[in-house]
Write an enzyme that holds these catalytic residues in place. Structure first.
Site, PDB file in Angstrom:
ATOM      1  N   LYS A  75       0.840  -1.215   0.000  1.00  0.00           N
ATOM      2  CA  LYS A  75       0.000   0.000   0.000  1.00  0.00           C
ATOM      3  C   LYS A  75       0.870   1.259   0.000  1.00  0.00           C
ATOM      4  O   LYS A  75       0.640   2.183  -0.783  1.00  0.00           O
ATOM      5  CB  LYS A  75      -0.902  -0.066   1.239  1.00  0.00           C
ATOM      6  CG  LYS A  75      -1.752   1.140   1.509  1.00  0.00           C
ATOM      7  CD  LYS A  75      -2.881   0.770   2.456  1.00  0.00           C
ATOM      8  CE  LYS A  75      -2.589   1.036   3.920  1.00  0.00           C
ATOM      9  NZ  LYS A  75      -2.429   2.445   4.289  1.00  0.00           N
ATOM     10  N   SER A  87       6.890   9.928  11.730  1.00  0.00           N
ATOM     11  CA  SER A  87       5.836   9.695  10.740  1.00  0.00           C
ATOM     12  C   SER A  87       6.392   9.752   9.326  1.00  0.00           C
ATOM     13  O   SER A  87       6.863  10.793   8.865  1.00  0.00           O
ATOM     14  CB  SER A  87       4.730  10.740  10.889  1.00  0.00           C
ATOM     15  OG  SER A  87       3.887  10.695   9.752  1.00  0.00           O
ATOM     16  N   ASP A 106       1.898  -0.599  12.139  1.00  0.00           N
ATOM     17  CA  ASP A 106       0.713  -1.155  11.469  1.00  0.00           C
ATOM     18  C   ASP A 106       0.460  -2.618  11.848  1.00  0.00           C
ATOM     19  O   ASP A 106      -0.638  -3.132  11.627  1.00  0.00           O
ATOM     20  CB  ASP A 106       0.873  -1.060   9.948  1.00  0.00           C
ATOM     21  CG  ASP A 106       0.774   0.385   9.464  1.00  0.00           C
ATOM     22  OD1 ASP A 106       0.266   1.238  10.219  1.00  0.00           O
ATOM     23  OD2 ASP A 106       1.207   0.648   8.334  1.00  0.00           O
ATOM     24  N   GLN A 153       4.587   9.518   6.755  1.00  0.00           N
ATOM     25  CA  GLN A 153       3.665  10.319   5.939  1.00  0.00           C
ATOM     26  C   GLN A 153       4.052  11.797   5.989  1.00  0.00           C
ATOM     27  O   GLN A 153       4.044  12.487   4.970  1.00  0.00           O
ATOM     28  CB  GLN A 153       2.231  10.154   6.444  1.00  0.00           C
ATOM     29  CG  GLN A 153       1.674   8.768   6.171  1.00  0.00           C
ATOM     30  CD  GLN A 153       0.302   8.562   6.771  1.00  0.00           C
ATOM     31  OE1 GLN A 153      -0.216   9.421   7.472  1.00  0.00           O
ATOM     32  NE2 GLN A 153      -0.280   7.407   6.519  1.00  0.00           N
ATOM     33  N   GLY A 185      -5.246   8.117   5.091  1.00  0.00           N
ATOM     34  CA  GLY A 185      -4.374   9.134   5.681  1.00  0.00           C
ATOM     35  C   GLY A 185      -3.164   9.394   4.803  1.00  0.00           C
ATOM     36  O   GLY A 185      -2.704  10.531   4.671  1.00  0.00           O
ATOM     37  N   ARG A 202      -6.730   2.456  17.896  1.00  0.00           N
ATOM     38  CA  ARG A 202      -6.503   1.006  17.844  1.00  0.00           C
ATOM     39  C   ARG A 202      -6.259   0.394  19.218  1.00  0.00           C
ATOM     40  O   ARG A 202      -6.487  -0.804  19.403  1.00  0.00           O
ATOM     41  CB  ARG A 202      -5.364   0.671  16.867  1.00  0.00           C
ATOM     42  CG  ARG A 202      -5.817   0.822  15.433  1.00  0.00           C
ATOM     43  CD  ARG A 202      -4.798   0.364  14.415  1.00  0.00           C
ATOM     44  NE  ARG A 202      -5.372   0.475  13.071  1.00  0.00           N
ATOM     45  CZ  ARG A 202      -4.678   0.624  11.954  1.00  0.00           C
ATOM     46  NH1 ARG A 202      -3.355   0.690  12.009  1.00  0.00           N
ATOM     47  NH2 ARG A 202      -5.292   0.709  10.791  1.00  0.00           N
TER      48      ARG A 202
HETATM   49  C1  S3P Z   1       2.486   5.024   6.162  1.00  0.00           C
HETATM   50  C2  S3P Z   1       3.029   5.459   7.331  1.00  0.00           C
HETATM   51  C3  S3P Z   1       2.468   5.122   8.643  1.00  0.00           C
HETATM   52  C4  S3P Z   1       1.543   3.923   8.545  1.00  0.00           C
HETATM   53  C5  S3P Z   1       0.570   4.029   7.414  1.00  0.00           C
HETATM   54  C6  S3P Z   1       1.302   4.152   6.097  1.00  0.00           C
HETATM   55  C7  S3P Z   1       3.115   5.440   4.902  1.00  0.00           C
HETATM   56  O1  S3P Z   1       1.731   6.231   9.129  1.00  0.00           O
HETATM   57  O2  S3P Z   1       0.837   3.745   9.762  1.00  0.00           O
HETATM   58  O3  S3P Z   1      -0.264   2.873   7.363  1.00  0.00           O
HETATM   59  O4  S3P Z   1       2.799   4.862   3.842  1.00  0.00           O
HETATM   60  O5  S3P Z   1       3.955   6.349   4.935  1.00  0.00           O
HETATM   61  P1  S3P Z   1       2.459   7.455   9.886  1.00  0.00           P
HETATM   62  O6  S3P Z   1       3.384   8.085   8.952  1.00  0.00           O
HETATM   63  O7  S3P Z   1       1.328   8.348  10.278  1.00  0.00           O
HETATM   64  O8  S3P Z   1       3.143   6.827  11.050  1.00  0.00           O
END
Ligand code: S3P
Length: 426
Positions: free
Chosen positions: A21, A165, A313, A167, A93, A344
């Site tokens: 993903k 993070s 995750d 993201q 997100g 969670r």
């Molecule tokens: C992700 C980063 C994680 C993870 C999410 C996917 C990504 O989140 O929990 O399922 O693809 O960069 P965070 O960056 O908020 O920790």
């Protein structure tokens, strides 16, 4: 949707999982701002990654899926146009946070929102750095989606992430593509590095030095042919199934083994799992291999600090493993779990209670005693894909059939989950 899961005697055979993903999101976004066609095979079939594709399309990059291959035709860094309507990130997100980095640099205004769960997730973490780079973003109550992003000419910056993070780091790096000069991010602990690897694949200049990552702005990005490795976070459900159901022996083919993700396998091995990795290769800078696992005696363990961030995750399904282990599982430094698709810690605890399993809660984690008996119950996803799948795995080890309410949530990351489970669980 209500799914009934019966106890299993074995989880055996060989499976292949849909594309990761995290990597799928990044490939789609970068293909959307690269020059020319990209072809992405094994792109995630999950609803989240379809949301990203729809957003990229609405922003002006043509895309179609032919024979299972996602083809995206980007028109370069400055090739996006104003979407006709608000963008819909669905439950994702990753879509809203990472895409915002690109939207912040566009010469138009975009609104991006999503479903009820996404509308409760914190956005300040991306709004602060993007504002510092020059964008103007409005949010509901100043922190929740939908976001209205007034793009601007961004300037490069050096930013220290207050939370671990990937993201947020990715959002800033993507914004940095549009700033003249170098944008640098320091992170508190190492998190998944798919953005850096993907940026290099598409032609950007990225430098990584320990926990410091920088990107040079205004690169020439070019369309690519890429294959997405199988999703290790999806594999985690089946790996745990094989560890808690007697007589199990399972092979997962072609799964992503990126070292910033594979802490899962190290942790399982430390707890006693018999795992073999075969046929390792690399594609697009990402490691791929086959994982063989068999039913093992699991001791239990402790997840804290950097390791918690690396396995964030996988914690719902590791909680299930902990309850079946000898000594149980302790999880600390996991307050990020409170702001995922659901809280969670709360949704794990509720399903534990329904199965008659003990769990002690903390603000930033929980403790699960080992050697517990899993009782049949009506369980609930609470609309969270990883909770749906983690408790479907718990149901395999229960003393009778369990129902999973809201089981369709699994399709957010893994629409084939129940079919795959049916093929290997007997
Ligand atoms: C992700 C980063 C994680 C993870 C999410 C996917 C990504 O989140 O929990 O399922 O693809 O960069 P965070 O960056 O908020 O920790």
């Amino acid at each position: 949707m209500r799914e009934q899961i019966s106890p299993a005697l074995s989880v055996s055979g060989a499976i292949q999982l849909p594309g990761d993903k995290s990597i799928s999101h990044r490939y789609a976004m970068l293909a959307g701002i690269a020059e020319g066609p990209s072809k992405i095979s094994n792109y995630s079939t999950g609803a989240d990654c379809q949301s990203t594709l729809a957003c990229v399309r609405a922003l002006g990059a043509e895309s179609e899926t032919k024979d299972g291959i996602v083809c995206i035709h980007g028109h370069g860094l400055d090739g996006l146009h104003e979407p006709a309507a608000a963008l819909d990130a669905g439950n994702s997100g990753s879509t809203i946070r990472m895409l915002s980095g690109i939207l912040a640099a566009q010469p138009f205004v975009t609104t991006i929102g999503g479903d009820e769960s996404l509308s409760r997730r914190p956005m300040q973490r991306i709004m602060t750095p993007l504002a510092q780079m020059g964008a103007r973003i409005e949010a509901r109550e100043n922190r929740f989606p939908p976001l209205t992003i007034r793009g601007a000419k961004l300037h490069p910056m050096e930013y220290t992430l207050p939370v671990a993070s990937a993201q947020v780091r990715s959002c800033v790096l993507l914004a940095g593509l549009y700033a003249d000069g170098r944008t640098t991010v320091h992170e508190p602990v190492r998190t998944r590095d798919h953005t850096e690897l993907a940026l290099r694949e598409f032609g950007a200049d990225v430098e990584v030095n320990g926990l410091t990552i920088s990107v040079t702005g205004r690169p020439h990005l070019e369309g690519r042919q890429l294959r997405v490795p199988g999703d290790l976070s999806s594999a985690a459900f089946f790996l745990v199934a094989a560890l808690i159901v007697p007589e199990s022996s399972l092979t997962v083919h072609g799964v992503g083994l990126n070292p910033t993700r594979s802490a899962l396998l190290d942790f399982l091995v430390e707890m006693g799992a018999q795992i073999k990795i075969l046929d390792v290769s690399s594609s697009g800078g990402e490691l791929i291999g086959d994982v063989l696992i068999r039913k093992s005696h699991i001791r239990g363990g402790v997840l804290e600090k950097a390791r918690t961030a690396a396995l964030i995750d996988e914690i719902p399904v590791l909680a299930v493993l902990g309850a079946a282990s000898e000594e149980g599982l302790m999880v600390r430094d996991a307050s990020e779990l409170r702001v995922k698709e659901t809280d969670r810690i709360a949704t794990i605890a509720e399903n534990f209670k329904r199965m008659g399993l003990a769990i002690e809660l903390h603000q930033d984690g929980f403790e699960v005693p080992g050697r517990q008996k899993f009782h049949a119950a009506e369980l609930d996803s609470f609309g969270d894909h990883r909770i749906a799948m983690a408790f479907s795995i718990a149901a395999l080890a229960a003393d009778g059939p369990c129902a999973i309410l809201g089981a369709d949530a699994a399709s957010v990351s893994f629409p084939e989950f129940f079919d795959t489970l049916q093929r290997v669980a007997r």
